[in-house]
Design a protein around this motif. Structure first.
Motif, mmCIF file in Angstrom:
data_model
loop_
_atom_site.group_PDB
_atom_site.id
_atom_site.type_symbol
_atom_site.label_atom_id
_atom_site.label_comp_id
_atom_site.label_asym_id
_atom_site.label_seq_id
_atom_site.Cartn_x
_atom_site.Cartn_y
_atom_site.Cartn_z
ATOM 1 N N ALA A 160 -4.924 12.560 -1.250
ATOM 2 C CA ALA A 160 -4.124 12.580 -0.033
ATOM 3 C C ALA A 160 -4.982 12.130 1.139
ATOM 4 C CB ALA A 160 -3.602 13.985 0.208
ATOM 5 N N LYS A 161 -4.393 11.343 2.048
ATOM 6 C CA LYS A 161 -5.133 10.883 3.212
ATOM 7 C C LYS A 161 -4.990 11.865 4.364
ATOM 8 C CE LYS A 161 -4.768 6.121 1.840
ATOM 9 N NZ LYS A 161 -4.132 4.839 2.010
ATOM 10 N N HIS A 171 2.503 1.574 -3.488
ATOM 11 C CA HIS A 171 1.511 1.947 -4.502
ATOM 12 C C HIS A 171 1.047 3.381 -4.320
ATOM 13 C CE1 HIS A 171 0.301 -2.439 -5.548
ATOM 14 N NE2 HIS A 171 1.390 -2.072 -6.155
ATOM 15 N N SER A 172 0.784 3.799 -3.100
ATOM 16 C CA SER A 172 0.299 5.162 -2.896
ATOM 17 C C SER A 172 1.383 6.184 -3.231
ATOM 18 C CB SER A 172 -0.218 5.361 -1.471
ATOM 19 O OG SER A 172 0.833 5.245 -0.543
ATOM 20 N N TYR A 173 2.637 5.820 -3.041
ATOM 21 C CA TYR A 173 3.737 6.724 -3.391
ATOM 22 C C TYR A 173 3.821 6.924 -4.897
ATOM 23 C CZ TYR A 173 8.434 8.601 -3.983
ATOM 24 O OH TYR A 173 9.497 9.369 -4.359
ATOM 25 N N SER A 198 -3.988 9.355 -6.620
ATOM 26 C CA SER A 198 -4.689 8.974 -5.401
ATOM 27 C C SER A 198 -4.821 10.197 -4.498
ATOM 28 C CB SER A 198 -3.946 7.847 -4.669
ATOM 29 O OG SER A 198 -2.739 8.312 -4.158
ATOM 30 N N LYS A 203 1.357 6.320 -7.141
ATOM 31 C CA LYS A 203 0.057 6.571 -7.776
ATOM 32 C C LYS A 203 -0.302 8.037 -7.561
ATOM 33 C CE LYS A 203 -4.574 4.663 -8.000
ATOM 34 N NZ LYS A 203 -5.521 3.781 -7.373
ATOM 35 N N ASP A 218 0.833 -1.210 0.000
ATOM 36 C CA ASP A 218 0.000 0.000 0.000
ATOM 37 C C ASP A 218 0.865 1.257 0.000
ATOM 38 O OD1 ASP A 218 -2.371 -1.378 -0.067
ATOM 39 O OD2 ASP A 218 -2.783 -1.160 2.087
ATOM 40 N N VAL A 219 1.923 1.257 0.806
ATOM 41 C CA VAL A 219 2.822 2.414 0.869
ATOM 42 C C VAL A 219 3.476 2.649 -0.489
ATOM 43 C CG1 VAL A 219 4.987 3.278 1.853
ATOM 44 C CG2 VAL A 219 3.274 2.256 3.346
#
Length: 148
Positions: A65-66, A56-58, A63, A60, A53-54
């Motif tokens: 921001a959380k 992929h989110s980096y 996506s 992507k 997840d880390v």
């Protein structure tokens, strides 16, 4: 017993394939990279799904921001030009769309026209003035550009 012999034969084939692939420089780079990634994951205490997840989110970019305090790298939204016109003897500032937000004087004009939504009011103005676009309406009413 034949299953055991089959497995041993497969193991021998796999060992041969591994030996051949380790001789390939590109494959060795990939293997070394994977080992380094696994060591990094273990060093920081991530389980495999969280680590993925880390990563992929980096990578992507689209996506969201959380973190609500993160800075957006979107370009500032362009504002639509506004024009001051006279409608039924009242000065009104018109623009192509308001996205549901109207200034008090515009809201008063819209309600005086018998409408609750600016889009309906604008459509009615276009129809009454026998034009087919917002630009033509502004031109017909002699609209003057307004700056902020």
């Amino acid at each position: 017993m034949s299953k055991l012999l089959d497995l041993l034969a497969q193991q021998k084939q796999l060992e041969e394939q591994i030996k051949n692939l380790k001789a390939d420089e590109t494959e060795m780079k990939v293997l070394k990279f994977v080992e380094e990634l696994d060591a990094l994951r273990a060093k920081h205490g991530y389980n495999v799904p969280d680590f993925l997840d880390v990563v992929h989110s980096y990578h992507k970019a689209e996506s969201p921001a959380k973190n609500t305090q993160s800075v957006s790298d979107k370009a500032p939204k362009e504002t639509k030009p506004q024009f001051k016109v006279v409608v039924d003897g009242v000065d009104v500032v018109l623009k192509e769309s308001t996205q549901g937000k109207m200034k008090p004087d515009l809201e008063k004009a819209v309600k005086a026209g018998g409408f609750t939504k600016y889009k309906d009011y604008l459509a009615d103005l276009i129809k009454k003035n026998d034009v087919d676009s917002f630009e033509a309406l502004i031109k017909k009413l002699g609209g003057v550009p307004v700056t902020a």
